[in-house]
Write a protein that holds these residues in place. Structure first.
Motif: not given
Ligand code: ADP
Length: 564
Positions: A318-326
């Motif tokens: 996946n590509y995560f839009v934000l580091p926190n989400i990742e």
């Protein structure tokens, strides 16, 4: 050759097929997705490519829309579900607004709980002014959503929650009353067991200012409840989410309390957490000869194993839009495998939706899916390791798992159209209907194909029947049709709410996340009935409840989850 209905082809063309480098065909699309998902595999890549591709091409399993749209693209965001934090300061309120815009733009939907925001007209020390309150900030989010289209294709979707003890709860409850406001939001009141007990005992209930923790108003629990019911009857909003039920079943209690779900309610998530979904088309899970149809349990099991691996791979590529989400998504690795085509499977099996036999089968099917999903996640854990926060989960130390959750019943608002089957676990909405709003400026007349096939097989299909169905959308009024066939084809509004809820409850029992379902009700439904429905939902340990009374909103799209 892929069989796709004309609606499916139109929808794919308008929203899913890539238009650059020549126009993609549906077959190219499924290959593009499988090619991307298989990059996670270390061995037998051709074999897994073939399996991933075929379950999609055969319309046996489809991942959520963002995966179909974005897999294989640079920075392809593949998840449908997100929850973002909202704190009582302008910094997080507007940071989250920006993040929501990024997520919407990349195909996801976002949920938030606004209960930490101080109430309207409360004191602000830094400016010596007064605050706007949660509902005003929701309106700002709503407007932003209006203008951030997902790659120019569809608008984003939001879930807004306010807890039942917040000072502004009364304003929140009626915030969609005019049918114009907050159209890009589903709203739900965050209900606690304490409140339900106060209601049962006809006690007073206190509203609290979250900034000061002081009581701002006390009123009877019943009065507050009645205002919820009145609005729900009038407009369908607000729904309820049952926070204590969600948290009792939270496998990661040590990480804190869950305060919100994604837009349609099927995934309770921590702040910044995301989840990717996929659904098995139950209509395709059958063994059929000329006289008999039954569920093909072996095929269902095989499909579950492929689907769980598919969804686990999605997290890894996946590509995560934000580091926190990742960070939190990779740590908990939540996935949500669910179903679509439940109503059509029942029709094929000759079981009326409004019957105890159907409810019992719902439990059997979901229990099977749950068990096999967990087995599949366990096998993945053996090869790939447990999800990183596993030690803090209620599964440790005995049960290894790759994913903190495995199942959700999503509404399948778009993917069920691609698969030409009924939405999620919903009964057929009508046997013939105009589906407006799926694609802008487009109105389609459809007759359900399973219905046509069944009537043909019974020798009951005729041009006259076609005209009658197109006119009424139902066969309940048609003469010369046997009663058991009429029962089999009862549509959503002809089915008592009791059976709607029993199905939701049967599926919820074996769904570790939640079940998205709309209890569709006839226009004549009363206040008392809606109140009973909402109370029964809590008694059944559901995680949330949404109703919709037919005709209560203008421009009614085929009503499902409120988004188009
Ligand atoms: P699909 O059929 O497109 O895969 P569903 O109808 O099953 O999607 O919805 C699953 C989840 O996808 C929703 O709960 C929500 O989180 C997200 N979602 C649905 N529609 C939208 C939308 N228009 N914009 C953003 N997210 C959406």
């Amino acid at each position: 050759m892929i069989y796709l209905s004309s609606n499916a082809r139109q929808l794919l063309k308008a929203r899913y097929l890539r238009q650059t480098d020549g126009i993609e065909t549906p077959d190219d699309l499924f290959k593009r997705v499988a090619r991307h998902i298989v990059t996670v595999e270390n061995e037998n890549n051709d074999l897994w490519f073939d399996r991933f591709y075929k379950v999609m091409r055969n319309l046996e399993f489809l991942p959520n829309s963002p995966t179909l749209m974005n897999a294989g693209l640079p920075n392809g965001q593949l998840s449908a579900c997100f929850v973002l934090p909202v704190e009582d300061n302008l910094n997080t309120i507007f940071t989250t607004l920006k993040n929501a815009a990024l997520i919407h733009h990349n195909g996801g939907g976002t949920g938030y709980n606004f209960s930490k925001i101080r109430p309207k007209d409360d004191f602000i020390s830094s400016s010596e002014g007064s605050s706007a309150g949660p509902v005003s900030f929701m309106k700002i989010y709503n407007t932003a959503t209006e203008y951030v289209k997902q790659a120019g294709k569809r608008r984003g979707a939001n879930m807004g929650i306010l807890n039942i003890n917040h000072s502004d709860i009364e304003e929140f409850i009626s915030s969609k009353s005019d049918l114009q406001s907050l159209q890009n939001f589903n709203i739900s009141v965050g209900i606690t067991n304490d409140f339900m007990h106060a209601l049962e005992e006809d006690k007073d209930w206190s509203l609290v200012n979250p900034r000061t923790n002081k009581i701002s108003k006390t009123l009877s629990a019943k009065k507050l409840w009645d205002s919820i019911i009145e609005q729900a009857l009038k407009t369908g909003d607000p729904g309820l989410i049952f926070l204590d039920t969600i948290n009792q079943n939270n496998p990661l209690k040590k990480l804190g309390k869950i305060q919100s779900t994604n837009p349609c309610g099927e995934v309770p998530l921590f702040n910044y957490e995301s989840c990717n979904l996929g659904s098995i088309n139950l209509k395709k899970m059958i063994l059929q000869n000329s006289t008999h149809i039954e569920i093909d349990w072996k095929k269902l099991e095989r499909t579950i194993i492929i689907a769980i691996r598919f969804l686990d791979n999605v997290i890894s590529c996946n590509y995560f839009v934000l580091p926190n989400i990742e960070e939190i998504t990779l740590s908990n690795r939540k996935i949500g495998l669910g179903v679509m085509g439940w109503a059509e499977l029942l029709i094929l099996l000759d079981i009326p939706y409004a019957s105890n036999k159907a409810v019992e089968l719902a439990e059997t099917v979901m229990k099977f899916i749950h068990e096999k999903s967990y087995n599949a996640s366990q096998s993945l854990a053996k090869k790939r390791g447990c999800f990183p926060s596993w030690k803090q989960s209620s599964f440790a130390p005995h049960m290894i798992l790759r994913n903190a959750t495995c199942n959700s019943i999503a509404p399948t608002g778009s993917i069920s159209i691609i698969a030409n089957t009924s939405y999620a676990i919903e009964p057929l909405y009508a046997l013939a209907f105009k589906r407006t709003g799926i694609l802008e400026n487009n109105t389609q007349m459809e007759i359900n194909t399973t219905f046509i096939d069944k009537m043909k097989s019974l020798g009951l299909w005729s041009e006259q029947l076609r005209s009658e169905i197109i006119e009424k959308g139902s066969i309940q009024h048609v003469k010369n049709i046997p009663k058991h066939i009429k029962n089999l084809f009862k549509t959503s509004l002809e089915i008592s709410w009791k059976y709607h809820l029993l199905h939701q409850s049967a599926f919820q029992r074996y769904t570790d996340n939640a079940v998205s379902k709309t209890i569709n009700l006839p226009n004549t439904t009363t206040f008392k009935e809606v109140s009973e429905i909402y109370k029964t939902a809590w008694n059944y340990n559901l995680k949330g409840i949404t109703i919709y009374r037919n005709g209560s909103r203008d421009n009614q799209v085929l009503q499902l989850c409120g988004f188009n």
